[in-house]
Design an enzyme around this catalytic site. Structure first.
Site, mmCIF file in Angstrom:
data_model
loop_
_atom_site.group_PDB
_atom_site.id
_atom_site.type_symbol
_atom_site.label_atom_id
_atom_site.label_comp_id
_atom_site.label_asym_id
_atom_site.label_seq_id
_atom_site.Cartn_x
_atom_site.Cartn_y
_atom_site.Cartn_z
ATOM 1 N N ASP A 28 23.804 34.663 -27.326
ATOM 2 C CA ASP A 28 23.071 35.584 -28.197
ATOM 3 C C ASP A 28 24.038 36.230 -29.192
ATOM 4 O O ASP A 28 25.029 36.844 -28.806
ATOM 5 C CB ASP A 28 22.410 36.674 -27.337
ATOM 6 C CG ASP A 28 21.637 37.689 -28.161
ATOM 7 O OD1 ASP A 28 20.410 37.554 -28.267
ATOM 8 O OD2 ASP A 28 22.271 38.623 -28.711
ATOM 9 N N TYR A 36 26.637 41.068 -36.337
ATOM 10 C CA TYR A 36 27.870 41.093 -35.540
ATOM 11 C C TYR A 36 29.072 40.528 -36.302
ATOM 12 O O TYR A 36 30.212 40.705 -35.857
ATOM 13 C CB TYR A 36 27.698 40.318 -34.230
ATOM 14 C CG TYR A 36 26.548 40.766 -33.357
ATOM 15 C CD1 TYR A 36 25.868 41.974 -33.586
ATOM 16 C CD2 TYR A 36 26.111 39.985 -32.291
ATOM 17 C CE1 TYR A 36 24.808 42.369 -32.791
ATOM 18 C CE2 TYR A 36 25.050 40.375 -31.484
ATOM 19 C CZ TYR A 36 24.395 41.563 -31.735
ATOM 20 O OH TYR A 36 23.346 41.946 -30.950
ATOM 21 N N LYS A 93 19.803 36.702 -35.278
ATOM 22 C CA LYS A 93 18.873 37.786 -35.627
ATOM 23 C C LYS A 93 18.904 38.085 -37.121
ATOM 24 O O LYS A 93 19.960 38.021 -37.762
ATOM 25 C CB LYS A 93 19.221 39.060 -34.841
ATOM 26 C CG LYS A 93 19.258 38.851 -33.335
ATOM 27 C CD LYS A 93 19.527 40.118 -32.557
ATOM 28 C CE LYS A 93 19.895 39.820 -31.119
ATOM 29 N NZ LYS A 93 21.300 39.482 -30.936
ATOM 30 N N HIS A 148 15.753 41.785 -35.913
ATOM 31 C CA HIS A 148 16.713 42.603 -35.164
ATOM 32 C C HIS A 148 16.208 44.025 -34.900
ATOM 33 O O HIS A 148 16.456 44.599 -33.843
ATOM 34 C CB HIS A 148 18.028 42.658 -35.957
ATOM 35 C CG HIS A 148 19.230 42.938 -35.119
ATOM 36 N ND1 HIS A 148 20.464 42.398 -35.376
ATOM 37 C CD2 HIS A 148 19.410 43.710 -34.021
ATOM 38 C CE1 HIS A 148 21.341 42.820 -34.478
ATOM 39 N NE2 HIS A 148 20.717 43.620 -33.644
ATOM 40 N N ALA A 156 21.864 45.685 -23.524
ATOM 41 C CA ALA A 156 22.430 46.912 -22.919
ATOM 42 C C ALA A 156 22.027 47.021 -21.449
ATOM 43 O O ALA A 156 21.771 48.109 -20.950
ATOM 44 C CB ALA A 156 21.991 48.155 -23.691
#
Length: 323
Positions: A50, A55, A84, A117, A217
């Site tokens: 992912d 990023y 994303k 996203h 998370a």
């Protein structure tokens, strides 16, 4: 059990590996670490990777995937890769160029999943986080249903993106599902999800519409950044998690990951530490009892680590709603 056989069925008939390798890292982490960590993750058995345009490491992640294909470790079809669409490209006409940019960085022909996203649309342009002179985010106004329909929900995506997903609260997801003429609904909804924010209502809603919940998370927030609310307690120090971990001779992190797997949630494990990457594969080596699951359910306190406070005031800001 071979972790590569642990998969969840999507509503388009294809499968997503239940354990994913997350590749987000703060800007100060050298991009080369994403390359080495992703290669190692594939070597130890991860088949779901992912990442995201935000990023800024898709070049390295793509290189890692291609190198593991080249050396015969995997074939392209063995890897389920997620990218994303970032908030500054939510205008429908910007979706295709954004996807093509990711593919160009990755040097791959397609992504298996392309996720919106965040619902908080930002001013289009070269800046990921456009701000005005006072330091406030510059918002954009977008019809998310239109973005979905034009980009991913109108026809079966062939070139570039095999299927689409979102990162929405239930009200926003409901709008898409209720859109007249909708041909393809999202296959997944990727949201923050862990024992302190177990998303039970959203999970139930998604399951009722045959949409898979993907947890990011899942271990709380291990890294401090501008996105993280640093006032929250440390999840992995929770005494209940620690006691269950001790009982099973596992780490609290593995217990938090295993909790999601047993709920039918696809879970992302994020680490660039080789010891931890390998350790995370042990999530399939033990099982939590119904009593363990109930005790972990009881930890829910609607604590959100990634609350994106800069987005407050945007009409689509999602985190002021219960779910």
């Amino acid at each position: 059990m071979d972790p590569r056989s642990q998969r969840v069925k999507l509503n388009d008939g294809h499968f997503i590996p239940v354990l994913g390798f997350g590749t987000y890292a703060p800007e100060e982490v050298p991009k080369s670490e994403a390359l080495e960590a992703t290669k190692f993750a594939i070597e130890v058995g991860f088949r779901h990777v992912d990442s995201a345009h935000l990023y800024q490491n898709e070049e390295q992640v793509g290189q890692a995937i291609r190198s593991k294909i080249a050396d015969g470790t995997v074939k392209r079809e063995d890897i389920f890769y997620t990218s994303k669409l970032w908030c500054n490209s939510l205008q429908p006409e910007l979706v295709r160029p954004a996807l093509e940019k990711s593919l160009q960085n990755l040097q791959l022909d397609y992504v298996d999943l392309y996720i919106i996203h965040s619902p908080v649309s930002l001013k289009p342009g070269n800046k990921f986080v456009p701000k005005d002179e006072s330091g406030k985010l510059i918002f954009d106004s977008v019809d998310l249903c239109h973005t979905w329909e034009v980009s991913l929900g109108r026809s079966k995506p062939r070139g570039g993106a095999r299927r689409g997903g979102i990162s929405f609260i239930h009200k926003q997801l409901e709008k898409i599902l209720n859109k007249p003429g909708l041909k393809y609904k999202p296959v997944c909804n990727q949201v923050e999800c862990h024992p302190y924010l177990n998303q039970s209502k959203l999970l139930e809603f998604c399951k009722s519409h045959d949409i898979v919940l993907v947890a990011y998370a899942a271990l709380g927030a291990q890294l401090l950044s501008e996105w993280v609310n640093s006032n929250n307690p440390v999840l992995l120090e929770d005494p209940v998690l620690c006691a269950i971990a001790k009982k099973h001779k596992q780490t609290p992190a593995l217990v938090a990951l295993r909790y999601q797997v047993q709920r039918g949630v696809v879970v992302l494990a994020k680490s660039f530490n080789k010891k931890r990457i390998k350790e995370n594969m042990q999530v399939f080596d033990f099982e939590l009892t119904p009593e363990d699951m109930k005790a972990i359910d009881g930890l829910n306190r609607n604590t959100r680590y990634y609350d994106f406070q800069q987005g407050i005031g945007h009409p689509e800001y999602p985190f002021s709603e219960e779910y």
